[in-house]
Design a protein around this motif. Structure first.
Motif, PDB file in Angstrom:
ATOM      1  N   HIS A 134      30.647  20.245  30.931  1.00  0.00           N
ATOM      2  CA  HIS A 134      32.069  21.231  31.225  1.00  0.00           C
ATOM      3  C   HIS A 134      31.468  22.293  31.930  1.00  0.00           C
ATOM      4  O   HIS A 134      30.370  22.761  31.609  1.00  0.00           O
ATOM      5  CB  HIS A 134      32.866  21.554  30.019  1.00  0.00           C
ATOM      6  N   GLY A 135      32.057  23.022  32.838  1.00  0.00           N
ATOM      7  CA  GLY A 135      31.684  24.307  33.515  1.00  0.00           C
ATOM      8  C   GLY A 135      30.791  24.099  34.603  1.00  0.00           C
ATOM      9  O   GLY A 135      30.391  25.077  35.207  1.00  0.00           O
ATOM     10  N   ASP A 136      30.746  22.755  35.213  1.00  0.00           N
ATOM     11  CA  ASP A 136      30.138  22.715  36.403  1.00  0.00           C
ATOM     12  C   ASP A 136      30.680  23.497  37.371  1.00  0.00           C
ATOM     13  O   ASP A 136      31.850  23.870  37.627  1.00  0.00           O
ATOM     14  CB  ASP A 136      30.299  21.157  36.754  1.00  0.00           C
ATOM     15  N   THR A 137      29.954  23.757  38.290  1.00  0.00           N
ATOM     16  CA  THR A 137      30.273  24.466  39.811  1.00  0.00           C
ATOM     17  C   THR A 137      30.130  23.442  40.898  1.00  0.00           C
ATOM     18  O   THR A 137      29.219  23.834  41.828  1.00  0.00           O
ATOM     19  CB  THR A 137      29.719  25.668  39.844  1.00  0.00           C
ATOM     20  N   THR A 352      23.290  21.099  21.259  1.00  0.00           N
ATOM     21  CA  THR A 352      22.915  21.502  22.287  1.00  0.00           C
ATOM     22  C   THR A 352      24.024  22.603  22.972  1.00  0.00           C
ATOM     23  O   THR A 352      25.137  22.150  23.006  1.00  0.00           O
ATOM     24  CB  THR A 352      22.601  20.382  23.289  1.00  0.00           C
ATOM     25  N   VAL A 353      23.907  23.692  23.216  1.00  0.00           N
ATOM     26  CA  VAL A 353      24.612  24.747  23.594  1.00  0.00           C
ATOM     27  C   VAL A 353      25.118  24.080  24.944  1.00  0.00           C
ATOM     28  O   VAL A 353      24.484  23.781  25.657  1.00  0.00           O
ATOM     29  CB  VAL A 353      24.174  26.056  23.942  1.00  0.00           C
ATOM     30  N   SER A 354      26.548  24.163  25.407  1.00  0.00           N
ATOM     31  CA  SER A 354      27.157  23.563  26.387  1.00  0.00           C
ATOM     32  C   SER A 354      27.402  24.486  27.489  1.00  0.00           C
ATOM     33  O   SER A 354      27.381  25.803  27.419  1.00  0.00           O
ATOM     34  CB  SER A 354      28.490  22.896  25.913  1.00  0.00           C
ATOM     35  N   THR A 355      27.964  23.911  28.511  1.00  0.00           N
ATOM     36  CA  THR A 355      28.667  24.965  29.688  1.00  0.00           C
ATOM     37  C   THR A 355      30.263  24.586  29.516  1.00  0.00           C
ATOM     38  O   THR A 355      30.617  23.335  29.060  1.00  0.00           O
ATOM     39  CB  THR A 355      28.076  24.349  30.993  1.00  0.00           C
ATOM     40  N   PHE A 356      31.055  25.287  30.016  1.00  0.00           N
ATOM     41  CA  PHE A 356      32.452  25.185  29.737  1.00  0.00           C
ATOM     42  C   PHE A 356      33.205  26.410  30.592  1.00  0.00           C
ATOM     43  O   PHE A 356      32.725  27.129  31.146  1.00  0.00           O
ATOM     44  CB  PHE A 356      32.977  25.507  28.484  1.00  0.00           C
ATOM     45  N   ASN A 357      34.502  25.875  30.972  1.00  0.00           N
ATOM     46  CA  ASN A 357      35.475  26.811  31.705  1.00  0.00           C
ATOM     47  C   ASN A 357      36.559  27.178  30.690  1.00  0.00           C
ATOM     48  O   ASN A 357      36.901  26.604  29.560  1.00  0.00           O
ATOM     49  CB  ASN A 357      36.045  26.229  32.905  1.00  0.00           C
ATOM     50  N   LEU A 358      36.830  28.226  30.549  1.00  0.00           N
ATOM     51  CA  LEU A 358      38.115  28.852  29.670  1.00  0.00           C
ATOM     52  C   LEU A 358      39.330  28.160  30.013  1.00  0.00           C
ATOM     53  O   LEU A 358      39.794  27.829  31.106  1.00  0.00           O
ATOM     54  CB  LEU A 358      38.204  30.423  29.876  1.00  0.00           C
ATOM     55  N   LEU A 359      39.827  27.620  28.740  1.00  0.00           N
ATOM     56  CA  LEU A 359      41.069  26.831  28.822  1.00  0.00           C
ATOM     57  C   LEU A 359      41.056  25.821  29.922  1.00  0.00           C
ATOM     58  O   LEU A 359      42.232  25.638  30.729  1.00  0.00           O
ATOM     59  CB  LEU A 359      42.528  27.992  28.960  1.00  0.00           C
ATOM     60  N   THR A 364      43.952  25.162  35.642  1.00  0.00           N
ATOM     61  CA  THR A 364      43.709  26.359  36.712  1.00  0.00           C
ATOM     62  C   THR A 364      42.583  26.241  37.488  1.00  0.00           C
ATOM     63  O   THR A 364      42.541  26.828  38.493  1.00  0.00           O
ATOM     64  CB  THR A 364      43.899  27.645  35.943  1.00  0.00           C
ATOM     65  N   SER A 365      41.582  25.240  37.171  1.00  0.00           N
ATOM     66  CA  SER A 365      40.340  25.245  37.943  1.00  0.00           C
ATOM     67  C   SER A 365      39.653  26.659  38.346  1.00  0.00           C
ATOM     68  O   SER A 365      39.642  27.206  39.356  1.00  0.00           O
ATOM     69  CB  SER A 365      40.643  24.439  39.262  1.00  0.00           C
ATOM     70  N   PRO A 366      39.272  27.370  37.159  1.00  0.00           N
ATOM     71  CA  PRO A 366      38.795  28.618  37.354  1.00  0.00           C
ATOM     72  C   PRO A 366      37.426  28.622  38.071  1.00  0.00           C
ATOM     73  O   PRO A 366      36.681  27.790  37.941  1.00  0.00           O
ATOM     74  CB  PRO A 366      38.693  29.366  35.808  1.00  0.00           C
ATOM     75  N   ASN A 367      37.180  29.715  38.818  1.00  0.00           N
ATOM     76  CA  ASN A 367      35.824  29.870  39.411  1.00  0.00           C
ATOM     77  C   ASN A 367      34.798  30.671  38.765  1.00  0.00           C
ATOM     78  O   ASN A 367      33.991  31.286  39.195  1.00  0.00           O
ATOM     79  CB  ASN A 367      36.142  30.463  40.833  1.00  0.00           C
ATOM     80  N   VAL A 368      35.184  30.969  37.328  1.00  0.00           N
ATOM     81  CA  VAL A 368      34.132  31.455  36.373  1.00  0.00           C
ATOM     82  C   VAL A 368      33.523  30.325  35.466  1.00  0.00           C
ATOM     83  O   VAL A 368      34.458  29.614  34.940  1.00  0.00           O
ATOM     84  CB  VAL A 368      34.705  32.681  35.795  1.00  0.00           C
ATOM     85  N   HIS A 369      32.415  30.037  35.359  1.00  0.00           N
ATOM     86  CA  HIS A 369      31.805  29.316  34.536  1.00  0.00           C
ATOM     87  C   HIS A 369      30.809  29.599  33.313  1.00  0.00           C
ATOM     88  O   HIS A 369      30.215  30.536  33.765  1.00  0.00           O
ATOM     89  CB  HIS A 369      31.155  28.013  35.284  1.00  0.00           C
ATOM     90  N   TYR A 370      30.791  29.194  32.441  1.00  0.00           N
ATOM     91  CA  TYR A 370      30.126  29.544  31.186  1.00  0.00           C
ATOM     92  C   TYR A 370      28.974  28.904  30.676  1.00  0.00           C
ATOM     93  O   TYR A 370      29.210  27.782  30.637  1.00  0.00           O
ATOM     94  CB  TYR A 370      31.005  30.040  29.957  1.00  0.00           C
ATOM     95  N   ILE A 371      27.823  29.576  30.244  1.00  0.00           N
ATOM     96  CA  ILE A 371      26.944  28.886  29.534  1.00  0.00           C
ATOM     97  C   ILE A 371      26.910  29.569  28.116  1.00  0.00           C
ATOM     98  O   ILE A 371      27.055  30.584  27.872  1.00  0.00           O
ATOM     99  CB  ILE A 371      25.700  29.039  30.098  1.00  0.00           C
ATOM    100  N   GLY A 372      26.880  28.715  27.163  1.00  0.00           N
ATOM    101  CA  GLY A 372      26.937  29.180  25.608  1.00  0.00           C
ATOM    102  C   GLY A 372      28.196  28.433  24.740  1.00  0.00           C
ATOM    103  O   GLY A 372      28.421  27.450  25.313  1.00  0.00           O
ATOM    104  N   ASN A 373      28.404  28.977  23.781  1.00  0.00           N
ATOM    105  CA  ASN A 373      29.047  28.496  22.850  1.00  0.00           C
ATOM    106  C   ASN A 373      30.659  28.852  23.350  1.00  0.00           C
ATOM    107  O   ASN A 373      30.998  30.073  23.673  1.00  0.00           O
ATOM    108  CB  ASN A 373      29.143  29.250  21.431  1.00  0.00           C
TER     109      ASN A 373
END
Length: 414
Positions: A134-137, A352-359, A364-373
């Motif tokens: 999750h959270g790929d760009t 293993t800590v993941s990558t994700f998008n909020l909600l 909504t296909s956000p353009n902010v992507h997260y690394i972490g919990n």
């Protein structure tokens, strides 16, 4: 879903959203209904055509126009412009016909289309993803698509990003376009941080509900911006957003116009979308649009104030369509480190800590992507290591407004 197929808001959320909308002169029930259905649209449960047809007549009656973001779909109506059309029935029938065409997919309809912070917590729908990739760009096209990768593992909650954003854009106290949540979660050890700017969604609910077209997506780079010159402050964008990133400018801004250079306010189209909003208008994070347009020097294109201020290397901004950009490179380096760890320690069993998008499930296909919990629905906000007051900021905008109201009452009594 309720009996009419609408996304439900819990009682607390709806109460807060009603409060927000009741403070305007516009129809509260209409704003709530549109907020629900706008989120159904981005979730793939209602087509853009159906949504626009459903509310077109109401838009004309309440606002005298309907300029919601759907330019190409309007063009498909044989040149008929929805915002200037008085025959709502014909528009509804035309839109419905377009939605029913077998050769028009939902993706094509979306291409044609181009919550209050307290009401819808960013934690409310979290935890539904499975982690991992999750959270790929994805680099999904030509041109520029500004976005961020935020590495929450590196964040220490210092609030330097919040301060830098406030100072650069001349924000009024408590209108924090960048916000850092400190939270505890039963599934995670110690305290955690969630850094939340506007997500600049590819499929944004806020642009779908703006009756005058003030909230819009800029074609050249995907920035979701507000045209301050035409915003009427109805706050429909505020209640439709699941991330709580919108702020209404009550009263005169703390920083007057005379102290803000003109080049920080107008973008390369000549629209007033930069810096803090004027009185009675909606504001939010702009991804430092004046920087991206080269108005602060070519060396600052592809940077943001929050990124520059972050000494912990947590915020990475750039063109998500460019494999060599800072956010993509940071994500690739992180993934490489994860692969090396798995190769070196094959018997390691910890998560293993993941990558994700909020909600992410909202669509909504956000353009902010997260690394972490990723925070779970059980996450609870707690006091952080550095308070907003410690850095000269205000955590809650309502505290400023309450203080102002109290001062006005005292002045009237005197």
């Amino acid at each position: 879903m309720d009996d009419e197929g609408r996304l439900p808001f819990d009682d607390q959320s709806e109460t807060e959203m009603r409060r927000v909308l009741s403070e305007t002169e516009y129809d509260t029930d209409l704003g709530l209904e549109m907020a629900r259905d706008a989120q159904r649209v981005v979730a793939g449960e209602l087509s853009d055509a159906e949504f626009y047809a459903r509310y077109h007549e109401d838009m004309l009656e309440e606002f005298g126009q309907d300029a919601r973001e759907l330019p190409e779909l309007r063009d498909d109506l044989d040149g008929e412009v929805v915002s200037e059309t008085s025959d709502a029935t014909s528009v509804r029938e035309s839109l419905a016909a377009l939605a029913d065409r077998e050769d028009v997919s939902r993706r094509e309809l979306l291409a044609k289309g181009g919550a209050a912070a307290a009401a819808l917590s960013v934690f409310a729908g979290a935890g539904s993803g499975s982690g991992g990739e999750h959270g790929d760009t994805p680099t999904d096209g030509d041109g520029t698509r500004w976005g961020m990768v935020i590495n929450l593992n590196n964040c220490d909650g210092c609030l330097a990003c919040v301060s830098a954003c406030s100072q650069e854009h001349g924000l009024s106290r408590g209108a924090n376009w960048m916000y850092v949540f400190t939270y505890e979660d039963r599934n995670q050890d110690d305290e955690n941080f969630l850094v939340r700017p506007c997500q600049h969604c590819t499929d944004s609910p806020c642009t779908k509900v703006c009756p005058v077209g003030a909230r819009h997506t800029r074609d050249e780079d995907g920035l979701v911006l507000t045209d301050y010159d035409i915003c009427i402050g109805c706050r429909y964008c505020e209640v439709s957003c699941p991330y709580g990133v919108n702020y209404f400018q009550w009263g005169e801004p703390d920083v007057p116009d005379a102290e803000i250079p003109n080049e920080h306010q107008l973008d390369d189209r000549g629209k007033w979308v930069g810096s803090r909003p004027p009185e009675g208008v909606m504001g939010k994070c702009t991804f430092c649009v004046d920087r991206q347009d080269g108005q602060m020097g070519e060396e600052r294109v592809g940077t943001t104030a929050c990124e520059e201020a972050c000494a912990m290397d947590a915020i990475h901004f750039g063109d998500l369509n460019d494999e060599e950009s800072a956010p993509n490179q940071h994500l690739h380096e992180y993934r490489g480190e994860q692969e090396n760890d798995r190769s070196s320690f094959p018997d390691r069993t910890e998560h293993t800590v993941s990558t994700f998008n909020l909600l992410e499930e909202r669509g909504t296909s956000p353009n902010v992507h997260y690394i972490g919990n990723e925070p779970s629905p059980h996450a609870e906000q707690v006091e952080g290591p550095v308070s907003y007051e410690d850095v000269g900021l205000v955590d809650d905008r309502s505290e400023v407004l309450d203080d102002g109201a109290a001062a006005n009452e005292e002045g009237e009594e005197a």
